[in-house]
Design a protein around this motif. Structure first.
Motif, short mmCIF file in Angstrom:
data_model
loop_
_atom_site.label_atom_id
_atom_site.label_comp_id
_atom_site.label_asym_id
_atom_site.label_seq_id
_atom_site.Cartn_x
_atom_site.Cartn_y
_atom_site.Cartn_z
N LEU A 93 50.97 29.59 28.58
CA LEU A 93 50.45 28.40 29.27
C LEU A 93 51.59 27.45 29.61
O LEU A 93 51.62 26.86 30.70
CB LEU A 93 49.41 27.70 28.40
N ARG A 142 50.55 27.75 43.14
CA ARG A 142 51.66 26.99 42.56
C ARG A 142 52.13 27.60 41.25
O ARG A 142 53.32 27.60 40.94
CB ARG A 142 51.22 25.54 42.33
N THR A 189 53.45 28.85 32.68
CA THR A 189 52.76 28.65 33.96
C THR A 189 52.75 27.18 34.33
O THR A 189 52.85 26.84 35.51
CB THR A 189 51.34 29.19 33.89
N ALA A 190 52.65 26.30 33.32
CA ALA A 190 52.69 24.87 33.63
C ALA A 190 54.04 24.50 34.21
O ALA A 190 54.13 23.70 35.15
CB ALA A 190 52.42 24.06 32.36
N ARG A 226 62.08 27.09 44.22
CA ARG A 226 61.13 27.97 43.56
C ARG A 226 60.21 28.65 44.57
O ARG A 226 59.78 29.77 44.36
CB ARG A 226 60.26 27.16 42.59
N LEU A 227 59.88 27.93 45.63
CA LEU A 227 58.95 28.48 46.61
C LEU A 227 59.70 29.39 47.56
O LEU A 227 60.46 28.93 48.41
CB LEU A 227 58.29 27.33 47.39
N ASN A 244 54.40 30.17 42.05
CA ASN A 244 55.44 29.69 42.96
C ASN A 244 55.16 30.06 44.40
O ASN A 244 56.04 30.52 45.14
CB ASN A 244 56.81 30.22 42.53
N GLN A 257 57.03 30.60 55.65
CA GLN A 257 55.78 30.27 56.35
C GLN A 257 55.84 30.82 57.75
O GLN A 257 56.40 30.21 58.64
CB GLN A 257 55.60 28.76 56.35
N PHE A 258 55.22 31.98 57.97
CA PHE A 258 55.59 32.88 59.03
C PHE A 258 55.66 32.33 60.46
O PHE A 258 56.77 32.28 61.00
CB PHE A 258 54.76 34.16 58.99
N PRO A 259 54.61 31.87 61.07
CA PRO A 259 54.80 31.63 62.51
C PRO A 259 55.88 30.59 62.79
O PRO A 259 56.58 30.69 63.78
CB PRO A 259 53.44 31.14 62.98
N GLU A 260 56.01 29.61 61.89
CA GLU A 260 57.02 28.59 62.13
C GLU A 260 58.39 29.06 61.68
O GLU A 260 59.38 28.86 62.37
CB GLU A 260 56.66 27.30 61.39
N LYS A 264 62.31 22.87 45.61
CA LYS A 264 61.84 23.70 46.72
C LYS A 264 62.36 25.13 46.59
O LYS A 264 61.83 26.04 47.22
CB LYS A 264 62.32 23.12 48.05
N THR A 314 58.24 31.46 49.61
CA THR A 314 57.41 31.85 50.73
C THR A 314 58.06 31.46 52.05
O THR A 314 58.57 30.34 52.19
CB THR A 314 56.04 31.17 50.63
N ASN A 353 55.96 26.47 35.92
CA ASN A 353 55.96 26.96 37.30
C ASN A 353 55.20 26.01 38.21
O ASN A 353 55.66 25.68 39.29
CB ASN A 353 55.28 28.33 37.38
N PHE A 354 54.02 25.60 37.74
CA PHE A 354 53.16 24.75 38.56
C PHE A 354 53.86 23.45 38.92
O PHE A 354 53.95 23.08 40.09
CB PHE A 354 51.88 24.47 37.78
N SER A 398 57.16 23.88 41.03
CA SER A 398 57.03 24.20 42.45
C SER A 398 56.87 22.93 43.27
O SER A 398 57.12 22.94 44.47
CB SER A 398 55.83 25.12 42.66
N TYR A 399 56.46 21.83 42.62
CA TYR A 399 56.38 20.57 43.37
C TYR A 399 57.73 19.85 43.37
O TYR A 399 58.02 19.07 44.26
CB TYR A 399 55.32 19.66 42.76
#
Lengths: 175, 210, 391
Positions: free
Chosen positions: B10, C58, B13-14, B26-27, C61, B31-34, B24, B29, B16-17, B20-21
């Motif tokens: 726990l 989140r 994951t906390a 950590r993220l 990630n 964001q595909f079309p852009e 940056k 991803t 991570n949560f 991620s805010y």
């Protein structure tokens, strides 16, 4: 004797009749569940909340599922029962009718003879709300009927242990 | 003790949560079309037909040899061979495809057609945004849809394309030299008796795709 | 003024009721109580789906859904349109009637459970004498719906899923009910309203919630574990394990029926969370005496959202249990713990207040926890795997 009583009674009877007459066994169980639910609603209508909810909890939630499991484990689920021959059907009707008559007779006699039902009572003297609340039932179970309750508990424990033993024997056979 | 590992998980994951805010990085991803990742040279989606020069019909390298059609494992290529001939990429007169269809709903992007093509006429594309609202006609690509210039090939697979271009240039030079020699020999035969016939040593060209 | 804000919905209801003719007033009153529940909790479901997906994202990630509307908050609308517009596929060999009735029964049972949840002060649909019992009775109807869905689909995956779900639900219903028995003992009533009222007083600024006692805390944790299992959520999501039986009992459902299953599952989760709040976390009562000016329903929903966040957090953390682990946990840990917890509550009830009582009760909770968890951890030592046929 209100409209809701007749609706619930019709529902209960329809459920139980369907449970007897449907060919698919799982459908029978589902119809029987409808009967149980109707009965529970009838209890609720009589103001017996505890009995009504216990009826749902035990019969709809547990007994119906148990019956399902029994059917699933003993034969192919959803198997359609073959219609019985006419002679066995007559025999079945006679036996069933006699059993139902006997049970009904005993029940009617018990209710008629019970002290809870005053023999000659003017209608206005009826208690407006019978005390069938949770507290009253709890008090009765814990004071007047402790011994039967304990015996029942012992019996159920014995049955549980027996079931565990039956289930364990199979395990011992495995290498 | 029971529950220790659960609490540790726990906490992780906390972290991570909340992280991620905060950060940056950590993220991961995209964001595909852009946002888009730069394309990878070895990427491939579906085949296309290479043509040289400006005119796609004139410069198409395909000589309609039908090798790719025969080799294609899911049989998604359909070629109709021409009756007449026209000069190909290196100048030889060759047949050309009257129709060249690829059903990309069947194509499995195996690149075998590219491997077997002796003329470097079919190559793998990297285009992947191919959705269409017509699942039959929209996914059956004809010659025109498939034709793309050699410069485009150079853009998407630079290393490969350079090798192919070099080889083609070499062959073209060889052919020119041979033509020149033949012309000289012809000129010589007018004056002198015929010399030894020249043997053309054409090496089989191999697709350099990998 | 705080009382006015607190009771605003009750006042509104009475005001609206004044317009109805006397003959239809009981029905109108029932409607006015039921309709808000039918509106608010599906809305909460919609919000929860998007919050859950964002939260899980989140935790892993990722961003989560962020395309539809501002920050992706209109995602549920898109999902709803999608599931409404989808083709409703019924398998050829399915039992059509049972197949159709199962999602309806599930959602109906899930909604019925809200009848006894006190959402705020004087805000309960039905104040039943046997409210807690009603809640569990209705909860047991879910099993029937699950079985109907699994059996009527005529698919081995859905039947397996239904079997798993029923085995799990029956196993965990026992600890769920037993964990709540301690509260019924302490409050001396099965009525949810009475249980909340028993907790809505303060010593200094501290509330009298049952969770702030040894047996209450243990009961709360056990109740939440059993509630997670009852609502088929991770780590107890065996009935719908995507990697094993795809979606379990609702694999053969599509379009809106699938959405109904989804709705039913989340409503069940909210309802059990609401029950946990009612039983252990003081229902609509404020956590500190100086915060009582905030309306009661705000507190209820704040607590509910906190518990939902906890569910999401757990889901993002723990992997799925195995079937034998699930059953071992239910029968070898949860059941003895809940039974001993009832004993602890009895000891608490009959010993005079003081530090000694705390010490004894904490020991009575911690000692069995340590012993039973050690029992769970004694696993079989597996040797080299030997094959019967492959060698």
């Amino acid at each position: 004797m209100t409209v809701s009583f007749f609706i619930l009674a019709a529902l209960t009877i329809a459920g139980t009749v369907a449970a007897m007459s449907l060919r698919n066994l799982v459908h029978c169980i589902l119809a029987l569940t409808l009967g149980f639910a109707g009965l529970a609603a009838l209890y609720l209508q009589l103001g017996a909340q505890f009995v009504g909810f216990t009826q749902i909890l035990v019969y709809v939630g547990a007994v119906a599922i148990l019956a399902m499991f029994a059917i699933m484990m003993t034969q192919r689920a959803g198997a359609v029962a073959q219609p019985a021959s006419s002679s066995s059907r007559t025999r079945g009707w006679i036996t069933g009718g006699m059993t139902a008559g006997a049970v009904f007779a005993v029940l009617a006699w018990a209710i008629h003879a019970s002290a809870a039902l005053p023999q000659t009572l003017p209608p206005q003297a009826l208690p407006s709300q019978p005390d069938a609340g949770v507290r009253a039932i709890g008090n009765a179970l814990m004071h007047g009927f402790v011994l039967p309750l304990e015996i029942m508990g012992l019996l159920l424990t014995a049955a549980l242990i027996g079931a565990v033993l039956v289930a364990m024997q199979e395990k011992q056979e495995m290498p | 003790m029971l529950g220790e590992g659960i609490l540790k998980g726990l906490a992780e994951t906390a972290r991570n949560f909340l992280g991620s805010y905060v950060s940056k990085d950590r993220l991961t991803t995209v964001q595909f079309p852009e946002e888009r990742l730069p394309h990878i040279e070895a990427a491939r989606s579906f085949p296309f037909l290479v043509y040289d020069g400006e005119d796609w019909q004139q410069g198409m390298r395909c000589v309609s040899c039908l090798i790719c059609e025969k080799e294609c494992p899911p049989k998604c290529i359909f070629i109709e061979k021409s009756k007449d001939k026209k000069p190909d990429a290196i100048g030889k007169p060759q047949f050309y495809p009257v129709a060249f269809n690829i059903d990309v709903s069947v194509c499995m992007s195996c690149q075998i057609c590219v491997e077997v093509c002796p003329f470097d006429a079919i190559k793998m594309d990297i285009e992947f945004e191919l959705s269409t609202n017509d699942r039959f006609g929209g996914l059956l690509w004809n010659k025109e849809r498939l034709a793309k210039p050699n410069t485009y090939y150079g853009e998407i697979h630079p290393t490969e394309a350079a090798a192919v271009d070099a080889q083609l240039a070499e062959e073209r030079a060889k052919l020119e030299a041979k033509a020149k020699l033949a012309a000289e020999a012809k000129a010589a035969t007018v004056a002198a008796p015929p010399a030894q016939p020249l043997r053309e040593t054409s090496e089989p060209t191999e697709g350099s795709g990998a | 003024m705080p009382e006015m804000v607190d009771q605003i919905f009750v006042i509104c209801k009475h005001w609206l009721l004044g317009f109805a003719p006397a003959g239809v007033q009981p029905i109108f009153s029932a409607l006015l109580s039921v309709v808000p529940v039918l509106v608010v909790f599906p809305l909460l479901f919609a919000i929860t789906t998007v919050l859950e997906r964002k939260g899980l994202g989140r935790i892993q990630n990722r961003y989560g859904p962020n395309r539809v509307g501002p920050c992706g908050f209109f995602q549920p609308i898109a999902d709803a349109i999608k599931s409404l517009a989808k083709e409703d596929v019924v398998p050829d060999t399915a039992d059509r009637v049972a197949h159709f009735l199962a999602p309806l029964l599930l959602v109906a049972a899930a909604f019925l459970a809200y009848a006894v949840l006190p959402i705020g002060r004087n805000m309960v649909v039905a104040n039943l004498n046997a409210g807690v019992l009603f809640f569990f009775a209705v909860g047991s109807m879910v099993e029937l719906a699950v079985f109907m869905a699994g059996w009527a689909s005529r698919s081995k995956y859905s039947l397996l899923g239904a079997m798993r779900a029923i085995a799990q639900m029956i196993s965990y219903e026992v600890p769920l009910v037993l964990a709540s028995v301690v509260v019924i003992m302490a409050a001396g009533s099965l009525s949810t309203v009475a249980i909340v009222n028993a907790q809505a007083s303060y010593t200094g600024i501290w509330p009298h919630w049952f969770v702030f006692t040894p047996w209450g805390f243990a009961g709360f944790v056990l109740f939440m574990i059993a509630a997670t299992a009852e609502s088929n959520r991770s780590p107890f999501d065996l009935p719908e394990g995507e990697s094993e039986i795809i979606a379990g009992y609702y694999i053969e459902y599509s379009g809106f029926k699938f959405a109904l299953f989804f709705l039913g599952e989340y409503l069940g989760m909210f309802a059990t969370s609401g029950m946990a709040i009612t039983l252990f976390l003081g229902g609509w009562a404020a956590p500190f005496s100086f915060l009582t000016w905030i309306p009661s329903y705000v507190w209820f929903f704040a607590k509910l959202l906190t518990l939902i966040a906890g569910f999401i957090w757990i889901r993002g953390t723990l992997p799925r249990l195995r079937m034998d682990q699930l059953m071992n946990f239910a029968w070898k840990f949860m059941l003895p713990m809940t039974l001993l917890n009832i004993f602890t509550a009895g000891v608490w009830h009959f010993t005079p207040a003081g530090y000694a009582r705390w010490l004894v009760c904490v020991a009575l909770v911690v000692a069995p926890f340590l012993l039973l968890s050690r029992g769970l951890q004694q696993e079989k030592k597996y040797g080299m795997r030997s094959y019967r046929f492959a060698e």
